[in-house]
Design an enzyme around this catalytic site. Structure first.
Site, mmCIF file in Angstrom:
data_model
loop_
_atom_site.group_PDB
_atom_site.id
_atom_site.type_symbol
_atom_site.label_atom_id
_atom_site.label_comp_id
_atom_site.label_asym_id
_atom_site.label_seq_id
_atom_site.Cartn_x
_atom_site.Cartn_y
_atom_site.Cartn_z
ATOM 1 N N GLY A 149 5.161 -10.175 11.669
ATOM 2 C CA GLY A 149 6.530 -9.685 11.436
ATOM 3 C C GLY A 149 7.061 -8.965 12.669
ATOM 4 O O GLY A 149 7.752 -7.951 12.565
ATOM 5 N N GLN A 185 12.542 -5.366 11.394
ATOM 6 C CA GLN A 185 13.113 -4.034 11.634
ATOM 7 C C GLN A 185 12.126 -3.116 12.351
ATOM 8 O O GLN A 185 12.478 -2.459 13.329
ATOM 9 C CB GLN A 185 13.536 -3.400 10.294
ATOM 10 N N ILE A 239 7.849 -15.817 12.184
ATOM 11 C CA ILE A 239 8.028 -17.035 11.382
ATOM 12 C C ILE A 239 9.178 -17.845 11.976
ATOM 13 O O ILE A 239 10.096 -17.262 12.575
ATOM 14 C CB ILE A 239 8.303 -16.737 9.885
ATOM 15 N N TYR A 246 9.290 -4.327 -5.421
ATOM 16 C CA TYR A 246 8.940 -3.780 -4.101
ATOM 17 C C TYR A 246 7.893 -2.672 -4.270
ATOM 18 O O TYR A 246 6.846 -2.668 -3.618
ATOM 19 C CB TYR A 246 10.214 -3.230 -3.457
ATOM 20 N N LYS A 267 3.947 -2.465 -3.326
ATOM 21 C CA LYS A 267 3.449 -1.414 -2.415
ATOM 22 C C LYS A 267 2.265 -0.655 -3.029
ATOM 23 O O LYS A 267 1.300 -0.333 -2.326
ATOM 24 C CB LYS A 267 4.572 -0.429 -2.041
HETATM 25 N N1 SER Z 1 13.688 1.173 3.411
HETATM 26 C C1 SER Z 1 13.043 0.595 2.254
HETATM 27 C C2 SER Z 1 14.043 0.056 1.333
HETATM 28 O O1 SER Z 1 15.086 0.641 1.226
HETATM 29 C C3 SER Z 1 12.216 1.622 1.543
HETATM 30 O O2 SER Z 1 10.982 1.774 2.145
HETATM 31 O O3 SER Z 1 13.798 -0.916 0.678
#
Ligand code: SER
Length: 332
Positions: free
Chosen positions: A22, A26, A49, A157, A161
């Site tokens: 990656g 960002q 990628i 998400y 995590k």
């Molecule tokens: N910056 C991320 C998000 O907003 C959080 O870790 O998804």
């Protein structure tokens, strides 16, 4: 080696062969350059990628390889080719995009992580796979969220995590794989835009300010979230991976914190330097529900005690630097 951050000289830096998965994202786009400054360009492979190829300095300063985290055999090949001993696994979908594509989020975040951990186990690599403030949920104490506490997130998400943290610790305890990570706050940078996170507003607001546009804020007034300026986040990743393992009681993943604010506070911080700047609200229900479920501010005592973590940028210092750098960038 002249770019080694001052605080890293407390440790003897071991030369490494690093793969960044990656590398054009960002975090990756800046972390790759930082690691190349520390360890030498040829020792840091930029994995990407197709469709997100490295360009410019990122392409010219060291090797690059197509590296899809869901392709375990490709990972294996790259690790052998470059004798990789350290992997920064930054492949992930951010929270808002992940809610729209939960299966893909799991595939990249967890199936991909298992590929990374398996390669690390067989090749003896250390692994950094970030966690997030998103690993917490509505039942977590929101103020000074402890290092070890309830983690019942309501987003895919967050679920991925928490799973990342558990799998990374599992591979450490069962196989001795040197896994380490931090829980990143919302990250603010002037280089590469985040793609589809809940905390993105705190980046977008600076672009509006510099362009002289009114900012329409998607997060409601009074919603606090932890945030961090990218230079601190990069330093956290490198310092943790260089930390003395004998001091680490925790591994996956450390709370780290730098600043916590709500939309009006970042707005006022910018207005100090751009008095004409204006902001209105148009709350995005999905982003707002995610933001509300996350903590207001984390307690990062364990990171401070176990590997001397300390942020350098507060809201005002970050704002001055963001406005200056974005002015230059948008003028160019
Ligand atoms: N910056 C991320 C998000 O907003 C959080 O870790 O998804």
């Amino acid at each position: 080696m002249s770019h080694i951050p001052q605080r890293l000289t407390n440790y003897s830096i071991q030369m490494k062969n690093i793969l960044i998965i990656g590398s054009t994202g960002q975090i990756g786009s800046e972390l790759t350059m930082k690691l190349r400054q520390i360890y030498g360009g040829q020792h840091v492979v930029a994995g990407y990628i197709p469709g997100a190829e490295p360009k410019g300095e990122l392409l010219e300063s060291g090797p690059a390889e197509i590296c899809d985290v869901t392709d375990g055999e490709a990972l294996q090949r790259i690790c052998e080719k470059y004798s990789i001993d350290t992997i920064y696994n930054l492949a992930a979908l951010l929270s808002v995009v992940a809610e729209r594509k939960p299966l893909l989020a799991w595939k990249i975040g967890i199936d991909g992580l298992l590929n990374v951990l398996e390669v690390a186990r067989t090749h003896g690599c250390a692994v950094f796979t970030p966690s997030s403030i998103g690993s917490f949920g509505p039942e977590t104490p929101a103020q000074l969220t402890p290092q070890d506490t309830v983690q019942r997130p309501r987003t895919i998400y967050g679920v991925s995590k928490v799973t990342t943290e558990l799998l990374s610790d599992y591979y450490f305890h069962k196989y001795g794989v040197d896994t380490r990570a931090v829980r990143f706050p919302g990250l603010i940078s002037n280089v590469t835009l985040p793609g589809g996170g809940t905390t993105d507003y705190a980046v977008d607001i600076y672009y509006s300010a510099v362009r002289g546009e009114r900012f329409v804020c998607p997060i409601a007034a009074g919603t606090y979230m932890d945030m961090m300026y990218m230079p601190d986040a990069l330093r956290a990743a490198v310092e943790l991976m260089e930390a003395n393992p004998d001091r680490l009681i925790h591994r996956n993943a450390f709370n780290i914190a730098a600043m916590s604010f709500e939309p009006n506070q970042i707005f006022e911080a910018i207005r100090k330097y751009r008095p004409q700047f204006e902001m209105t609200f148009e709350v995005d229900p999905l982003k707002q529900s995610i933001a509300t479920s996350w903590p207001d501010c984390l307690d990062d005592t364990c990171a401070r005690q176990e590997w001397d973590w300390k942020p350098e940028y507060d809201l005002d210092a970050m704002t001055r630097d963001m406005l200056e750098k974005l002015e230059q960038k948008l003028r160019a």
